[in-house]
Design a protein around this motif. Structure first.
Motif, PDB file in Angstrom:
ATOM      1  N   TYR A   5      -3.271   1.386   6.778  1.00 14.42           N
ATOM      2  CA  TYR A   5      -2.109   2.272   6.434  1.00 14.42           C
ATOM      3  C   TYR A   5      -2.553   3.570   5.901  1.00 14.42           C
ATOM      4  O   TYR A   5      -2.099   4.815   6.169  1.00 14.42           O
ATOM      5  CB  TYR A   5      -1.120   1.542   5.381  1.00 14.42           C
ATOM      6  N   PHE A   6      -3.417   3.257   4.700  1.00 13.46           N
ATOM      7  CA  PHE A   6      -3.916   4.659   4.068  1.00 13.46           C
ATOM      8  C   PHE A   6      -4.762   5.646   5.016  1.00 13.46           C
ATOM      9  O   PHE A   6      -4.734   6.935   5.075  1.00 13.46           O
ATOM     10  CB  PHE A   6      -4.954   4.266   2.991  1.00 13.46           C
ATOM     11  N   GLY A  19      -3.378  -2.718   4.534  1.00  9.34           N
ATOM     12  CA  GLY A  19      -3.361  -1.753   3.393  1.00  9.34           C
ATOM     13  C   GLY A  19      -4.428  -0.509   3.625  1.00  9.34           C
ATOM     14  O   GLY A  19      -4.193   0.610   3.593  1.00  9.34           O
ATOM     15  N   GLY A  70       2.679   1.122  -3.394  1.00  9.39           N
ATOM     16  CA  GLY A  70       1.638   1.127  -4.791  1.00  9.39           C
ATOM     17  C   GLY A  70       2.226   0.096  -5.921  1.00  9.39           C
ATOM     18  O   GLY A  70       1.880   0.146  -6.737  1.00  9.39           O
ATOM     19  N   ALA A 106       0.766  -1.222  -0.025  1.00  9.46           N
ATOM     20  CA  ALA A 106      -0.070   0.007  -0.054  1.00  9.46           C
ATOM     21  C   ALA A 106       0.759   1.271  -0.058  1.00  9.46           C
ATOM     22  O   ALA A 106       0.656   2.173  -0.742  1.00  9.46           O
ATOM     23  CB  ALA A 106      -0.943   0.030   1.107  1.00  9.46           C
ATOM     24  N   SER A 107       1.843   1.252   0.631  1.00  9.37           N
ATOM     25  CA  SER A 107       2.700   2.486   0.752  1.00  9.37           C
ATOM     26  C   SER A 107       3.618   2.683  -0.533  1.00  9.37           C
ATOM     27  O   SER A 107       3.724   3.775  -0.928  1.00  9.37           O
ATOM     28  CB  SER A 107       3.856   2.294   1.936  1.00  9.37           C
TER      29      SER A 107
END
Length: 336
Positions: free
Chosen positions: A328-329, A325, A124, A121-122
């Motif tokens: 994280y966002f 994920g 991409g 997620a960080s």
């Protein structure tokens, strides 16, 4: 206090919470068979497991190094501390959900999936994963239950041959005494593998936050003691729902097959810890019991319970990855 220090402290705290939860979540792995055969009372079994988990956690550190460096490269993580925090939070949430429903899920799958999911997620991109190390870990997670099943099957087959002419009452009494040893051994082996995962997470955070030299992935002594203590305390609380599932809902366990299952799973875990491989103690213990049950009487195994566990094992890694994920966002909105 600086941003880096605050987030690192939060990671340390949540990692210890994860270890505590892991302790009561996975306590059943070590003592379920001994409790179900009445070799140990629940209170004594939990106390024994707590002590041996603590000792085991201080003995090995190789698995911690694998968690620190083999899933992702600490030096290539964007917003690395947020990634680690999201991962540990996701793993805690999944562990609590499965504990509430009494499902013997895998803390290892949850943590490894969470680290991968938050890192992807960080970045991409899947390129952030250390493919060689990550693939090795996944392969071990997949084959270790199969190995444990086979070892359990073989172990009990040997027991049947050796003790086929023994007096049943006397043999059961002797095996109950022996189960005290096997329960202790299994608890120790659990500590050598599972407690290392939180040590690896904390060490990863310290390296990302430039609070530890990245040339060494050896956990600091305070990290070892803190994680071992959290694991021991969590074990002392006990996981009674999962004890019921592992100890009674897979098969009717007697002293002889309980001891064989304990020895099989402890052996499998020791080999993995010696090779620095993280694995799921839940998978290994449950698979050992299934192997022993299949060797004893396949029709006596409650395969529906096994099927339910397998489904949970399969979905844990992707669900924890997606959950990490998302977390994280959310964190990234506030911690930039």
């Amino acid at each position: 206090m600086s941003y880096i220090l605050i987030v690192t402290i939060a990671i340390v705290i949540f990692s210890l919470v994860f270890d505590f939860i892991n302790g009561f979540h996975d306590t059943a792995n070590a003592v379920a068979t001994a409790v179900s055969t009445r070799a140990l009372t629940p209170r004594r079994a939990i106390l024994l497991a707590a002590i041996m988990n603590f000792v085991g956690a201080l003995t090995f550190t190789g698995v911690a190094g694998t968690i620190t460096k083999d899933i992702v490269d600490p030096f290539k993580l964007q917003h690395g501390l947020v990634v680690v925090l999201a991962a540990i939070l996701a793993a805690i949430i999944w562990n609590l959900v499965t504990w509430l429903y009494g499902i013997p899920s895998s803390s290892s799958h949850a943590l490894i999936g969470s680290i991968a999911g938050a890192a992807i997620a960080s970045q991409g991109s899947f390129a952030v994963l250390h493919y060689q190390g990550f693939t090795k870990i996944i392969i071990v997670l997949i084959i270790s239950p199969i190995i444990a099943f086979c070892v359990g099957f073989i172990m009990y087959s040997i027991v049947k041959i050796v003790f086929k002419n023994s007096n049943l009452t006397r043999a059961n009494r002797n095996f109950r005494f022996f189960q005290v040893f096997t329960a202790a051994l299994q608890s120790f082996s659990h500590g050598t593998n599972d407690a290392q995962k939180s040590m690896g997470i904390i060490t990863l955070a310290l390296i990302v936050g430039n609070l530890q030299d990245g040339s060494s992935v050896e956990p600091h002594m305070w990290v070892k003691i803190a994680c071992a203590t959290a694991m021991g305390l969590g074990t002392a609380v006990g996981g009674w729902k999962i004890i019921k599932t592992v100890g009674g809902n897979i098969m009717k366990i007697r002293p002889a097959n309980g001891a064989a299952a304990d020895l099989s799973s402890a052996l499998t875990i020791f080999v993995a810890s010696s090779l620095h491989f993280p694995l799921s103690t839940t998978h290994v213990v449950s698979s050992s019991i299934l192997g022993v049950g299949a060797s004893n009487r396949a029709k006596g195994v409650k395969w529906s319970t096994a099927q339910r566990m397998v489904i949970t094992w399969v979905i844990t890694l992707p669900i924890s990855a997606v959950l990490a994920g998302i977390i994280y966002f959310i964190l990234h909105l506030f911690l930039k």
